[in-house]
Enzyme design. Structure first.
Site, mmCIF file in Angstrom:
data_model
loop_
_atom_site.group_PDB
_atom_site.id
_atom_site.type_symbol
_atom_site.label_atom_id
_atom_site.label_comp_id
_atom_site.label_asym_id
_atom_site.label_seq_id
_atom_site.Cartn_x
_atom_site.Cartn_y
_atom_site.Cartn_z
ATOM 1 N N GLY A 1 -0.383 4.457 0.023
ATOM 2 C CA GLY A 1 -1.227 5.583 0.382
ATOM 3 C C GLY A 1 -1.987 6.113 -0.819
ATOM 4 O O GLY A 1 -2.591 5.356 -1.588
ATOM 5 N N ALA A 2 -1.937 7.433 -1.002
ATOM 6 C CA ALA A 2 -2.665 8.066 -2.100
ATOM 7 C C ALA A 2 -2.126 7.662 -3.463
ATOM 8 O O ALA A 2 -2.782 7.889 -4.486
ATOM 9 C CB ALA A 2 -2.617 9.583 -1.947
ATOM 10 N N SER B 1 0.851 -1.189 0.000
ATOM 11 C CA SER B 1 0.000 0.000 0.000
ATOM 12 C C SER B 1 0.885 1.237 0.000
ATOM 13 O O SER B 1 1.725 1.395 0.890
ATOM 14 C CB SER B 1 -0.904 0.010 1.238
ATOM 15 O OG SER B 1 -1.813 -1.052 1.205
ATOM 16 N N GLY C 1 -1.664 4.557 -4.387
ATOM 17 C CA GLY C 1 -2.244 3.283 -4.786
ATOM 18 C C GLY C 1 -1.471 2.074 -4.296
ATOM 19 O O GLY C 1 -0.968 2.059 -3.175
ATOM 20 N N ASP D 1 -7.538 -2.121 5.259
ATOM 21 C CA ASP D 1 -8.327 -3.312 5.529
ATOM 22 C C ASP D 1 -9.271 -3.616 4.366
ATOM 23 O O ASP D 1 -9.496 -4.782 4.017
ATOM 24 C CB ASP D 1 -9.136 -3.133 6.822
ATOM 25 C CG ASP D 1 -8.255 -2.808 8.009
ATOM 26 O OD1 ASP D 1 -7.082 -3.211 8.009
ATOM 27 O OD2 ASP D 1 -8.741 -2.135 8.942
#
Length: 312
Positions: A221-222, A219, A224, A251
């Site tokens: 964050g913003a 992950s 992707g 999650d």
């Protein structure tokens, strides 16, 4: 059926305030209480997607009773939690309504005895022997008293039962769990850097996979997701920044990856769904929910680039 394991389940409290200002008193405008912890959030999203889910992990005390009461009202989710003498922890999220930013306060969790850990492990192995189990997710932190190698033990048990297993944790439990060769590991960028010592995502995912994971989905964050799998390497990006509460976005990505796994979707489709669900969760008020309209809007706009490996 999909099994989600939350060894350190929590009763999640979310407070919304007009503006969060340190060293002052605040008037809370909205309060939400629900069963939480990473695996329970995953289970709730999976149930919304139409999957039957059994949740397990430790639960105890008055907080645990409240958690189970909330869980009993979630359609599609079966309570398989294991009772312990200690009290289930609470988490508190304070949401600033002006900015959408969230401040998170997490308790440590109950102290689990060796006998309780042994009893849980037996119950977990019994669950894995069920004919209808399609996949298992191991999620979140370890409560005090649980061995630091607990996830490695649970990964090996799932592999012995021929059940695909996804691992989503951090620190030393992640390092030991990866060495047990889970099918999918889903760290965020910070967890990946801590695991490998590499801060460049492509290098870090390669290092994580060499440590034992069959596939690594990071992950970012913003930005992707970055996925390194035996079938290929892909980068999935959302169309833009979604403002809101990011708690639980990872999650929801786990839920999408599990759903794609049991549905045998191609990796690009799994990643598109994971990015869209994450964005839709940011737009929702609390973890374990997603905004269906945002999901439908974002999904066709997710950009997935990459390639399958060359034929051998």
């Amino acid at each position: 059926m999909i099994v989600t394991v939350t060894l350190n389940a929590a009763l999640d409290l979310t407070y919304k305030v007009p503006v969060l200002t340190p060293h002052t008193s605040h008037r809370v405008t909205e309060v939400t209480e629900r069963a939480g912890g990473k695996g329970l959030n995953v289970a709730r999203v999976l149930a919304t997607l139409g999957h039957d889910v059994t949740v397990t992990g430790f639960v105890g005390g008055d907080t645990g009773h409240a958690l189970r009461d909330h869980l009993s009202r979630v359609p599609g989710v079966t309570d398989g939690l294991y009772p312990v003498a200690g009290a289930t922890r609470r988490t508190l999220a304070v949401v600033d309504a002006r900015t959408g930013d969230t401040t998170q306060l997490n308790e440590a969790g109950p102290t689990v005895t060796p006998a309780e850990w042994t009893g849980f492990l037996a119950a977990y192995e019994e669950l894995l022997r069920r004919d209808d189990v399609r996949a298992v997710a191991l999620c979140g932190s370890l409560p005090p008293g649980v061995p630091v190698g607990a996830y490695a033990v649970l990964v090996r048990a799932a592999r012995a039962a021929a059940v695909p297993v996804l691992l989503d944790t951090s620190g030393e439990p992640l390092r030991r769990g990866v060495a047990a060769r889970p099918d999918i590991v889903k760290p965020n960028a910070d967890e990946l850097a801590e695991l490998t010592g590499a801060h460049e995502p492509s290098q870090a995912t390669r290092d994580a996979r060499r440590r034992g994971a069959h596939a690594v989905v990071a992950s970012l964050g913003a930005e992707g997701l970055l996925a390194l799998t035996p079938e290929g390497t892909w980068r999935a990006r959302p169309p833009g920044l979604i403002r809101g509460n990011p708690t639980g976005a990872g999650d929801s990505a786990v839920a999408a990856l599990l759903s794609g796994l049991v549905r045998q979707l191609p990796w690009p489709d799994r990643l598109s769904n994971a990015v869209a669900l994450s964005a839709a969760t940011v737009a929702a008020p609390v973890a374990g929910e997603f905004d269906a309209a945002v999901y439908e809007d974002v999904l066709p706009k997710v950009t997935v680039t990459g390639a399958e490996p060359p034929a051998q």
